[in-house]
Design an enzyme around this catalytic site. Structure first.
Site, PDB file in Angstrom:
ATOM      1  N   ASP A 142       0.823  -1.208   0.000  1.00 32.05           N
ATOM      2  CA  ASP A 142       0.000   0.000   0.000  1.00 32.05           C
ATOM      3  C   ASP A 142       0.859   1.260   0.000  1.00 32.05           C
ATOM      4  O   ASP A 142       2.025   1.248   0.386  1.00 32.05           O
ATOM      5  CB  ASP A 142      -0.935   0.024   1.209  1.00 32.05           C
ATOM      6  CG  ASP A 142      -0.166   0.075   2.524  1.00 32.05           C
ATOM      7  OD1 ASP A 142       0.849  -0.632   2.633  1.00 32.05           O
ATOM      8  OD2 ASP A 142      -0.579   0.807   3.443  1.00 32.05           O
ATOM      9  N   GLU A 143       0.247   2.349  -0.424  1.00 28.21           N
ATOM     10  CA  GLU A 143       0.790   3.700  -0.304  1.00 28.21           C
ATOM     11  C   GLU A 143       2.241   3.804  -0.790  1.00 28.21           C
ATOM     12  O   GLU A 143       3.103   4.360  -0.113  1.00 28.21           O
ATOM     13  CB  GLU A 143       0.692   4.180   1.154  1.00 28.21           C
ATOM     14  CG  GLU A 143      -0.747   4.301   1.626  1.00 28.21           C
ATOM     15  CD  GLU A 143      -0.861   4.831   3.049  1.00 28.21           C
ATOM     16  OE1 GLU A 143      -1.741   5.679   3.281  1.00 28.21           O
ATOM     17  OE2 GLU A 143      -0.098   4.386   3.916  1.00 28.21           O
ATOM     18  N   VAL A 144       2.503   3.278  -1.967  1.00 32.80           N
ATOM     19  CA  VAL A 144       3.848   3.389  -2.545  1.00 32.80           C
ATOM     20  C   VAL A 144       3.979   4.768  -3.187  1.00 32.80           C
ATOM     21  O   VAL A 144       3.278   5.089  -4.145  1.00 32.80           O
ATOM     22  CB  VAL A 144       4.097   2.280  -3.586  1.00 32.80           C
ATOM     23  CG1 VAL A 144       5.511   2.404  -4.160  1.00 32.80           C
ATOM     24  CG2 VAL A 144       3.903   0.904  -2.956  1.00 32.80           C
TER      25      VAL A 144
END
Length: 576
Positions: free
Chosen positions: A371-373
């Site tokens: 997530d949230e790269v």
């Protein structure tokens, strides 16, 4: 507009703002009367069973003679999980805090009062005697399985004073997991009463219960990176999870702030990346103890070591894995981004590290994060942009992420443990090519659309979006968690069957070992009932009284939980 009207308008606006800031009239909706806002039930079960037929007839339990008795050992043989449960649930049936409330009352005349209680009991037509034995029946040679797993059999039956077996009590299941759920249900059916002889009696009403979970994956996520969480606190929460019939502990072990896991292959990760290398870490022995504690309660432990983002804590102990960031002048700015997906060394590290994890965590599934790269650092790094140009994908950082995730999934799939995997929804949203058996964990807003898209592609889904318990506000907020329906999205029955459950999440930016348990419970119990009980179990007014009893039950069993419904008293002697 006249000056008078302006003044009136501003006065009303100011008053409304003050009221809004301090809760307004929300709490004035309750009846003005002495006592608690919600009257707790007595001997009601949480989460609510699928089928329950209660009676007015009741039996009385005595702590000095009551016991659970396994009557099926000749079929299934010795069972360590069951042996452990016998002791644990006997204590839960007679919680010390419930007894202590009454123990100081008129001790000189206690024997006399007990005699009076027996007289009053015999005069009650609903009284059917003492219950000294509850039989445990597991008619399955292979019922005592070693580890809990996805799709394990948790159905059970409880019979107390049933018409065909008056005065008798049995817990019946086909597996040890069903036995554990049934024993928890029985322990909740028992309640302390002062109705007879002004002395405490432990009473259980006759009932027949047939129960099984609606969803197979019912989890709690605990974050142990942003604040180190004491092992004792994790164990307390596993106890509370068992009481609410959760069966998955999603251990979000590491993140940007700290790396508390002590790897034997890469010991510098925790030595340099933990808050403290000795007092804020989890050794492999610690992890094994937590997994064993969970196993005894029918709870799976699913690890999450999130990559390629949320990995800042990797850098101190394994320098060179993360992407170096550059400023607008093309100079290194001293910051780091996600793991560098162009380096062979990164994949060599991942292969060795996750091989260790599959040996330490026995569950078939790994949560791989994703997530949230943040692509900004990748965009700034000339090594990465040159790599992308070479492979004809300039500017397509979703494609670069896809390459990383695909390689990671190939690595995890190559181990002899044959692990499955769970990823956060961004992996799916960014068009990363995933295998058909990947489970997508949905956590962002507009989750109804996301669930429809994920299941529409034939992938299984876990829901967390409506159940972020780290978000708090003044007042009672559990009802919004209770009413969130995982299958409330457009899709056919085939899609709905791909929803395997959900997780309540406790992210720990502002949570530590002191406030984790009270912040979590009994709010998380609202999620537990949504995931266990039938869909039509949605009556808030009925649930309020049962969850009030659940709050008191947890307090009496010794756990520091928060008030769930406002003013109340739970028969706990706080001065003892």
């Amino acid at each position: 507009m006249s000056a008078t009207k302006v003044i009136t308008y501003l006065t009303v606006l100011t008053v409304n703002l003050v009221l809004a800031e301090h809760g307004g009239d929300e709490f004035k909706k309750w009846p003005v009367k002495p006592g608690g806002w919600v009257q707790a039930t007595k001997g009601e079960v949480w989460p609510k069973p699928k089928v329950s037929k209660p009676q007015q007839e009741f039996l009385v339990l005595r702590s000095n003679s009551f016991r659970f008795e396994v009557t099926s050992e000749n079929i299934h043989g010795p069972c360590d999980i069951l042996d452990n449960a016998l002791t644990r649930f006997t204590k839960r049936v007679f919680p010390p805090a419930a007894a202590n409330v009454y123990s100081h009352l008129d001790p000189q005349h206690r024997k006399k009062r007990r005699r009076e209680a027996r007289k009053e009991l015999k005069n009650d037509q609903m009284y059917k005697g003492f219950l000294d034995v509850v039989e445990i029946v597991m008619n399955n040679k292979a019922g005592c399985e070693k580890y809990p797993y996805m799709d394990m059999d948790e159905h059970y039956e409880v019979k107390i004073n049933s018409p065909d077996e008056p005065g008798r009590a049995r817990i019946i299941a086909f597996s040890i997991w069903g036995i554990l759920r049934g024993m928890e249900t029985f322990s909740q059916l028992v309640y302390a009463s002062m109705e007879f002889g002004d002395t405490v009696q432990y009473i259980v009403n006759g009932t027949q219960i047939m129960d099984s979970p609606r969803f197979t994956h019912r989890g709690i996520l605990m974050d142990t990176s942003r604040h180190y969480i004491a092992k004792s606190v994790i164990r307390d929460n596993l106890d509370l999870m068992e009481m609410s019939k959760f069966n998955v502990f999603h251990w979000h072990m590491t993140d940007d702030p700290s790396f508390p896991y002590v790897s034997k292959k890469f010991p510098d990760l925790s030595k340099e990346g933990a808050w403290h290398e000795t007092i804020a870490v989890y050794t492999q022995e610690d992890v094994a103890d937590i997994i064993e504690y969970a196993r005894m309660r029918g709870i799976r432990v699913v690890s999450e070591f999130d990559t390629p983002g949320h990995t800042q804590s990797f850098e101190p102990g394994q320098p060179g894995l993360l992407t170096e960031c550059y400023d607008h002048r093309g100079q290194k700015n001293g910051f780091y981004g996600p793991l560098n997906p162009t380096k062979k060394r990164v994949y060599a590290f991942l292969e060795a590290f996750f091989e260790e994890i599959t040996q330490v965590f026995p569950d078939k599934y790994l949560h791989l994060g994703g997530d949230e790269v943040d692509f900004k650092c990748w965009q700034s790094n000339p090594e990465i942009t040159t790599f992308m140009k070479k492979w004809n994908m300039s500017g397509d950082f979703h494609k670069l992420e896809s390459i990383y995730i695909k390689k990671l999934l190939d690595i995890v799939s190559s181990y002899p443990t044959n692990n499955g995997y769970i990823v956060w929804q961004e992996v799916f949203d960014n068009g990363v090519e995933v295998k058909n058996d990947t489970i997508i964990h949905v956590w962002k807003g507009q989750w109804e659309w996301e669930m429809a898209k994920v299941t529409g592609k034939g992938l299984r889904a876990i829901l967390s979006s409506p159940w972020y318990l780290n978000y708090i506000s003044y007042g009672s907020d559990w009802t919004k968690y209770y009413l969130a329906e995982p299958l409330d999205f457009y899709g056919g029955e085939e899609q709905k069957h791909l929803v395997i459950g959900g997780e309540a999440c406790m992210w720990d930016e502002f949570v530590n070992s002191v406030n984790l348990t009270p912040r979590m419970w009994p709010r998380a119990s609202a999620v537990a009932e949504r995931l266990w009980s039938p869909r039509e179990t949605r009556d808030i007014h009925e649930a309020k009284e049962r969850i009030q009893e659940m709050e008191c039950r947890m307090l009496q069993r010794g756990y520091p939980v928060e008030p769930i419904n406002g003013p109340s008293f739970c028969n706990v002697d706080w001065n003892a």
